[in-house]
Design a protein around this motif. Structure first.
Motif: not given
Length: 414
Positions: A39-43, A78-79, A96-98, A302-303
């Motif tokens: 599972y991918t997580i971007w932060d 960038d995110l 996603l963490i924003v 967030a999802i």
């Protein structure tokens, strides 16, 4: 707002809005967000590498959920752009963490699911912190933690001037303290009034502390806040460098040991310990007393919307792991944040009494996109910081500067 060095809240709002309306070129592609076994997580924490406590926590949450985790850290602006592009391509990450002001941008672009859709429990989260993740009456994520602003002070400078920091309770007593400091040979207060979101972030406690509202920049209360800062510069209580100061350069001025006060955030606590002089922290005072509402910094977990809705159940486990119970304390400690729930805040203060003033500041803090402003906020913030710049540089009187700012904001948000 995080420090400019870590590239958080002070950047990318306007870019994010532009990106929400743009169409990617034929050759531009978002990074892959799907993997068969992970599972991918971007932060927005590129400063944390593979061996960091943060990444180990993400991996532990993945193991608890029974999946592998592929994590990528990006700079904030960038995110945001990559998240919008990935959503256009149907290739969003699982988690996603924003930055909190970006939540409304992504929500209005249809990128995020709601907490109700994925049964994320936000009942214990302080309403003032949750507001930054709400749009159109729905909530689109869980705050991972918060930071905000307060006034650091140099005890040596105040002692020399005969000022008790406890006496600073409103604008009048703060200005009186600055006068005593400058008369004793010290320097008054430093802050960031740069013409970017960072400047708006630092101005908002004074603006809100005067009782002003972002929908009416040129109210008497709004003009009073600009006038306060402009008068400080005219009287030499604050340096002209504040016009170009970022929060980092403002801190560097305070770290010289010459200044009595500096407006800055929780992220400077480690630097304060290394400053070489005794320091303390007090809330930013409201105009007539009490702590002023300061803007909240920090991120939401967030999802994003997925074509394969079967992935949501595991994504929910990952988000819950990062934001619930014991891991909330680990997360906020790792990121130098104040927890979003009162129960964990109490544990933080029990472990470190210095965090008490920050917990109190967070309790009265406000989300910049709250009050149903959403994506209107950046269109208000830009003319506001322009007005502050004009008033501090004496190119326009405060009333004229704010009147023009209100006209521009009203036109932009129609």
């Amino acid at each position: 707002m995080r420090s400019s060095a870590s590239g958080r809240l002070a950047t990318g709002l306007a870019l994010a809005l532009l990106a929400a309306c743009s169409t990617p070129s034929a050759v531009e592609e978002a990074p892959s967000a799907t993997a068969a076994a992970a599972y991918t997580i971007w932060d927005p924490y590129p400063q944390y590498d593979t061996g960091s406590e943060w990444v180990r926590l993400l991996e532990a949450c993945g193991a608890q959920a029974g999946v592998g985790v592929e994590r990528t850290g990006y700079d904030t602006s960038d995110l945001t752009n990559k998240a919008l592009l990935a959503a256009q391509q149907g290739n969003s990450p699982d988690v996603l963490i924003v930055d909190n002001p970006v939540v409304s941008t992504l929500a209005e672009a249809g990128v995020l699911t709601t907490t109700a859709e994925n049964r994320l429990d936000v009942s214990a989260v302080s309403p003032n912190l949750l507001g930054a993740g709400q749009s159109g009456g729905e909530t689109f994520g869980v705050p991972i933690g918060a930071n905000t602003l307060a006034l650091y002070y140099n005890k040596d400078v105040l002692d020399k001037a005969g000022v008790d920091p406890a006496s600073v309770t409103d604008w009048a007593t703060l200005t009186a303290a600055l006068e005593k400091v400058t008369k004793s040979g010290g320097k008054g207060i430093t802050f960031s009034a740069i013409g970017t979101e960072e400047g708006s972030f630092q101005f908002l406690p004074w603006f809100w502390g005067a009782g002003a509202n972002l929908t009416k920049l040129d109210s008497p209360e709004g003009v009073a806040a600009v006038t306060l800062w402009a008068d400080w510069l005219k009287k030499g209580y604050a340096p002209n460098s504040v016009i170009t100061n970022t929060q980092t350069t403002s801190w560097q001025e305070f770290a010289t040991g010459d200044y009595a006060f500096a407006e800055n955030g929780t992220w400077q606590l480690a630097n304060a310990e290394k400053a070489g002089f005794p320091y303390g922290v007090i809330p930013i005072p409201a105009r007539t007393g009490g702590p002023a509402p300061a803007p909240t910094g920090g991120e939401f977990v967030a999802i994003p919307v997925q074509q394969d809705t079967g992935r949501y159940a595991t994504s929910q486990k990952l988000v819950a792991c990062l934001t619930n119970g014991e891991n909330s304390l680990k997360t906020t400690t790792t990121l130098s944040y104040i927890a979003p729930t009162e129960a964990v805040q109490q544990r933080q203060v029990a472990a470190d009494a210095k965090l008490g003033v920050w917990v109190e500041a967070v309790k009265v803090a406000k989300g910049r996109t709250g009050d149903d402003l959403g994506t209107k906020y950046p269109k208000i913030s830009e003319p506001m910081w322009g007005a502050v710049q004009a008033a501090l540089s004496s190119s326009k009187p405060p009333q004229e500067a704010m009147t023009e700012a209100q006209r521009a904001a009203a036109s932009a948000t129609q």
